[in-house]
Design a protein around this motif. Structure first.
Motif, short mmCIF file in Angstrom:
data_model
loop_
_atom_site.label_atom_id
_atom_site.label_comp_id
_atom_site.label_asym_id
_atom_site.label_seq_id
_atom_site.Cartn_x
_atom_site.Cartn_y
_atom_site.Cartn_z
N GLU A 126 -33.46 -25.39 15.79
CA GLU A 126 -32.42 -25.88 16.68
C GLU A 126 -31.15 -25.06 16.61
OE1 GLU A 126 -31.74 -29.97 16.00
OE2 GLU A 126 -33.81 -30.59 16.41
N ALA A 127 -30.99 -24.24 15.55
CA ALA A 127 -29.79 -23.42 15.41
C ALA A 127 -29.84 -22.14 16.24
CB ALA A 127 -29.59 -23.05 13.94
N GLU A 128 -30.97 -21.88 16.92
CA GLU A 128 -31.06 -20.67 17.75
C GLU A 128 -30.05 -20.70 18.89
OE1 GLU A 128 -35.02 -20.33 19.07
OE2 GLU A 128 -35.85 -19.91 17.07
N GLU A 129 -29.82 -21.90 19.44
CA GLU A 129 -28.88 -22.03 20.56
C GLU A 129 -27.47 -21.68 20.14
OE1 GLU A 129 -27.40 -25.45 23.76
OE2 GLU A 129 -28.94 -25.90 22.25
N ILE A 130 -27.05 -22.17 18.97
CA ILE A 130 -25.69 -21.90 18.51
C ILE A 130 -25.51 -20.40 18.19
CG2 ILE A 130 -26.15 -22.46 16.07
CD1 ILE A 130 -23.43 -23.70 15.92
N GLY A 131 -26.57 -19.76 17.62
CA GLY A 131 -26.49 -18.32 17.33
C GLY A 131 -26.38 -17.48 18.60
N ALA A 132 -27.18 -17.87 19.62
CA ALA A 132 -27.13 -17.12 20.88
C ALA A 132 -25.78 -17.28 21.56
CB ALA A 132 -28.25 -17.61 21.79
N SER A 133 -25.22 -18.49 21.53
CA SER A 133 -23.92 -18.70 22.17
C SER A 133 -22.82 -17.94 21.46
CB SER A 133 -23.60 -20.20 22.21
OG SER A 133 -23.56 -20.73 20.90
N VAL A 134 -22.91 -17.80 20.10
CA VAL A 134 -21.91 -17.03 19.36
C VAL A 134 -22.00 -15.55 19.73
CG1 VAL A 134 -21.28 -16.24 17.05
CG2 VAL A 134 -21.67 -18.66 17.46
N ARG A 135 -23.21 -15.04 19.87
CA ARG A 135 -23.36 -13.62 20.22
C ARG A 135 -22.87 -13.32 21.64
NH1 ARG A 135 -28.38 -14.83 17.95
NH2 ARG A 135 -28.60 -14.13 15.79
N ASP A 136 -23.00 -14.31 22.52
CA ASP A 136 -22.60 -14.10 23.92
C ASP A 136 -21.10 -14.30 24.14
OD1 ASP A 136 -25.21 -13.58 24.55
OD2 ASP A 136 -25.66 -15.66 25.13
N ALA A 182 -20.81 -25.52 15.03
CA ALA A 182 -21.63 -26.43 14.21
C ALA A 182 -20.91 -27.76 13.98
CB ALA A 182 -21.96 -25.77 12.87
N LEU A 183 -19.56 -27.72 13.81
CA LEU A 183 -18.81 -28.96 13.63
C LEU A 183 -18.83 -29.79 14.90
CD1 LEU A 183 -16.94 -30.66 11.80
CD2 LEU A 183 -15.02 -29.43 12.79
N MET A 184 -18.70 -29.13 16.07
CA MET A 184 -18.74 -29.89 17.32
C MET A 184 -20.11 -30.51 17.56
SD MET A 184 -16.41 -27.92 20.15
CE MET A 184 -17.09 -26.28 19.94
N GLN A 185 -21.18 -29.82 17.11
CA GLN A 185 -22.53 -30.38 17.24
C GLN A 185 -22.85 -31.46 16.20
OE1 GLN A 185 -25.41 -27.24 17.11
NE2 GLN A 185 -25.01 -26.57 19.22
N LYS A 186 -21.97 -31.60 15.17
CA LYS A 186 -22.17 -32.56 14.07
C LYS A 186 -23.46 -32.27 13.31
CE LYS A 186 -19.64 -36.31 16.33
NZ LYS A 186 -19.64 -37.71 16.75
N LYS A 187 -23.75 -30.95 13.12
CA LYS A 187 -24.95 -30.54 12.39
C LYS A 187 -24.65 -29.49 11.34
CE LYS A 187 -28.42 -31.62 15.85
NZ LYS A 187 -29.57 -31.11 16.65
N GLU A 203 -26.40 -16.27 9.91
CA GLU A 203 -27.36 -15.81 10.89
C GLU A 203 -28.79 -16.11 10.47
OE1 GLU A 203 -27.78 -11.82 13.71
OE2 GLU A 203 -26.91 -11.70 11.69
N LEU A 204 -28.98 -16.26 9.14
CA LEU A 204 -30.30 -16.58 8.60
C LEU A 204 -30.74 -18.01 8.93
CD1 LEU A 204 -32.60 -15.46 6.76
CD2 LEU A 204 -31.35 -16.41 4.82
N VAL A 205 -29.78 -18.90 9.28
CA VAL A 205 -30.11 -20.31 9.56
C VAL A 205 -31.03 -20.42 10.76
CG1 VAL A 205 -29.09 -22.56 10.16
CG2 VAL A 205 -27.95 -21.07 8.52
#
Length: 438
Positions: free
Chosen positions: A85-95, A113-118, A77-79
């Motif tokens: 750019e990691a804000e989007e992945i964090g928000a989608s995980v929370r939702d 993160a693996l699907m985003q290749k990042k 979550e600290l990332v």
């Protein structure tokens, strides 16, 4: 007594080796699989289990009111703070609905993160900030040591993989992460069989390559034989043409010498006639001076005759200059013929060199062909085609010979006509000068 190793260092080494094996196996199997991976793919499931163990190593236990909490969702979550750019992945995980535990959110974060290749980029930003990581990990944890940086570097290779994972329908909270070591243990007999199959395939490829080379050499030998025959024929024809051209050049040179001698004789005669006429005119002028009566008309006539003779002299000189120009043209034609002969000699020398090279190649190829008796039918067909080609070449050479002969005949006729016209003009001029003098 053997020195005891640090158990945490051994754990880090074991986790690093497992990460290497899982990442390597996942990349190799995915490339051989040849399409996008889904969540049911076993190597992909084992990769997430290994990554979960690596992130859990050395994780600090946090005390809460009800129980002790030990989860990897905190550092992940600290990332978001370190990498915008990691804000989007964090928000989608929370939702995501159905995720109740922090461990389930962490597992969903790894899959996205693996699907985003990042994944490598996100974790690289995390391990750089060791001061922030110290709040979540012990000092001897894998993410705090060099092994963490090595694993992040290995994760860059996963960018070649395309994955399509459905995170909503999976029960990520209650999954049990157990590493399946049987996937990474290979049988020695299978490895030996694979190596043997590779060697046999290489030998068969070499055999096919040698057979193809043999076929190509056979075809080149037959074509070289036909080329040698055609070159020998063309060589003999060129030698005959050279001999004929040399004889023609000698004849033209002799005719040129004769024309020059005749022109010199004509010039001498015209000069003598002009001198005689001058003497006659002078004597007539003297007689005209001695006579007083009726000599004016004769004097004028003599002047007119002198003018006419000078006009004739100029005409003769002009015609001589025209003849000199014609001679220059003849000399230019002779030079062009000599140039053509030199070019043909150069081509003959080049053809002889090619014949010597072809003969050497034929000797080598004949020695190689003594042991090969297969493919006689193909060789016969190739020989028939080559005979057709030689016939075409011979016809082309005959056409070239005919064009050369036509050129020579044209030059001869032009030279003869020029000489005849020059001689006839000189004879007419000579007659005119004679008539004027008389």
């Amino acid at each position: 007594m053997l020195a005891t190793k640090d158990p945490t260092a051994v754990e880090r080494a074991n986790l690093l080796n497992m990460a290497k094996l899982s990442i390597k196996g996942l990349i190799e199997s995915a490339l051989s699989f040849g399409r996008t991976l889904d969540s049911d793919y076993p190597p992909l499931q084992q990769f997430f289990v290994v990554m979960e163990h690596c992130l859990k190593h050395g994780l600090k236990v946090r005390k809460s009111f009800l129980s002790y909490n030990k989860t990897i969702w905190g550092p992940l979550e600290l990332v978001e703070k370190l990498y915008p750019e990691a804000e989007e992945i964090g928000a989608s995980v929370r939702d995501l609905p159905g995720l109740k535990t922090p461990l389930g959110r962490a597992r969903a974060w790894l899959r996205l993160a693996l699907m985003q290749k990042k994944m490598a980029d996100y974790l690289r930003c995390l391990i750089i900030q060791r001061e922030l990581l110290s709040e979540f990990y012990e000092y001897h944890a894998l993410m705090m040591e060099e092994e963490g940086a090595v694993i992040v570097g290995l994760l860059v290779g996963l960018n070649v993989i395309d994955a399509n994972l459905c995170v909503k329908g999976e029960d990520l909270d209650s999954q049990v992460g157990v590493i399946d070591f049987s996937m990474y243990l290979k049988n020695e007999e299978e490895i030996g069989n694979k190596e043997r199959n590779v060697q046999i395939a290489a030998i068969l490829d070499q055999k096919n390559y040698v057979e193809e080379l043999n076929r190509q050499l056979n075809s080149t030998v037959s074509s070289l034989h036909s080329r040698v025959d055609s070159l020998e024929k063309s060589n003999t024809k060129l030698i005959e043409e050279l001999a004929i051209a040399k004889n023609n050049i000698i004849k033209l040179q002799e005719e040129n010498h004769q024309l020059r001698s005749e022109n010199e004789l004509i010039l001498m005669r015209t000069r003598q006639h002009l001198e005689v006429t001058k003497v006659d005119v002078e004597t007539e002028l003297q007689t005209y001076k001695h006579s007083r009566q009726g000599l004016d008309e004769m004097y004028n006539d003599a002047r007119r005759q002198l003018r006419d003779e000078s006009q004739l002299r100029q005409d003769v000189e002009n015609e001589l200059s025209v003849q000199v120009g014609m001679k220059h043209e003849m000399e230019l034609a002779m030079k062009l013929l000599e140039k053509d002969i030199h070019e043909k000699q150069d081509t003959l020398i080049g053809l002889r060199q090619q014949l010597e090279e072809v003969k050497a190649i034929n000797i080598e190829m004949y020695q190689k062909l003594q042991g090969s008796e297969d493919g006689l039918k193909e060789k016969n067909e190739i020989i028939a085609r080559l005979e057709e080609k030689t016939n075409k070449i011979t016809t082309a050479m005959r056409q070239l010979e005919q064009s050369d002969n036509d050129l020579l005949t044209q030059t001869r006729t032009i030279a003869v006509s020029l000489v005849k016209s020059a001689s006839s003009d000189l004879q007419d001029q000579y007659k005119l000068v004679k008539d004027i003098s008389f």
